[in-house]
Design a protein around this motif. Structure first.
Motif, PDB file in Angstrom:
ATOM      1  N   ASP A  40      21.181 -33.636  33.091  1.00 46.87           N
ATOM      2  CA  ASP A  40      21.607 -32.625  34.046  1.00 46.87           C
ATOM      3  C   ASP A  40      23.040 -32.897  34.517  1.00 46.87           C
ATOM      4  OD1 ASP A  40      21.429 -34.703  35.932  1.00 46.87           O
ATOM      5  OD2 ASP A  40      19.671 -33.879  36.918  1.00 46.87           O
ATOM      6  N   TYR A  41      23.549 -31.994  35.343  1.00 52.28           N
ATOM      7  CA  TYR A  41      24.924 -32.055  35.826  1.00 52.28           C
ATOM      8  C   TYR A  41      25.220 -33.370  36.550  1.00 52.28           C
ATOM      9  CZ  TYR A  41      29.152 -30.780  38.393  1.00 52.28           C
ATOM     10  OH  TYR A  41      30.417 -30.768  38.914  1.00 52.28           O
ATOM     11  N   LYS A  42      24.350 -33.743  37.474  1.00 49.04           N
ATOM     12  CA  LYS A  42      24.580 -34.952  38.266  1.00 49.04           C
ATOM     13  C   LYS A  42      24.652 -36.193  37.376  1.00 49.04           C
ATOM     14  CE  LYS A  42      22.806 -37.632  42.126  1.00 49.04           C
ATOM     15  NZ  LYS A  42      21.732 -37.821  43.084  1.00 49.04           N
ATOM     16  N   ALA A  43      23.742 -36.320  36.445  1.00 47.45           N
ATOM     17  CA  ALA A  43      23.749 -37.473  35.537  1.00 47.45           C
ATOM     18  C   ALA A  43      25.005 -37.464  34.665  1.00 47.45           C
ATOM     19  CB  ALA A  43      22.493 -37.476  34.673  1.00 47.45           C
ATOM     20  N   ALA A  44      25.420 -36.279  34.228  1.00 43.30           N
ATOM     21  CA  ALA A  44      26.628 -36.179  33.401  1.00 43.30           C
ATOM     22  C   ALA A  44      27.867 -36.612  34.170  1.00 43.30           C
ATOM     23  CB  ALA A  44      26.796 -34.759  32.874  1.00 43.30           C
TER      24      ALA A  44
END
Length: 105
Positions: free
Chosen positions: A74-78
């Motif tokens: 997801d965005y946060k992990a990326a």
């Protein structure tokens, strides 16, 4: 929707995955590090901070989108992955969501 999104250097991210993001001006051709490419089927745009493989990707991506696509996260992990790849000297800038990068999709 987010008001601002960090911008990470696309060359650092592509290089981390084994690519050679040599600057040649505009959309610079390069071998894709994601599918064992022998020919330059990918392009990187250092000014727009975008990467696209014309074989294995549907559209160009910025650093965060590229990591999301490659890692399936997801965005946060990326963002966290991009932060770990880039150095303190290459601290991300910010941009308004839907800005210049949407022109290159």
């Amino acid at each position: 929707m987010r008001d601002e999104s960090p911008i990470f250097p696309i060359a650092d991210i592509v290089e981390n995955y084994g690519g050679d993001p040599t600057y040649r001006g505009g959309w610079s051709p390069m071998a894709c590090p994601f599918h064992g490419d022998r020919n330059a089927s990918a392009s990187i745009h250092h000014g727009a901070q975008r990467f696209c493989c014309h074989v294995c990707m549907e559209r160009s991506e910025d650093a965060i989108g590229l990591v999301m696509w490659q890692e399936g996260c997801d965005y946060k992990a990326a963002v966290e992955i991009c932060e770990s790849i880039t150095t303190a000297d290459n601290a991300p800038a910010t941009k308004k969501a839907g800005g210049m990068s949407s022109m290159f999709d």
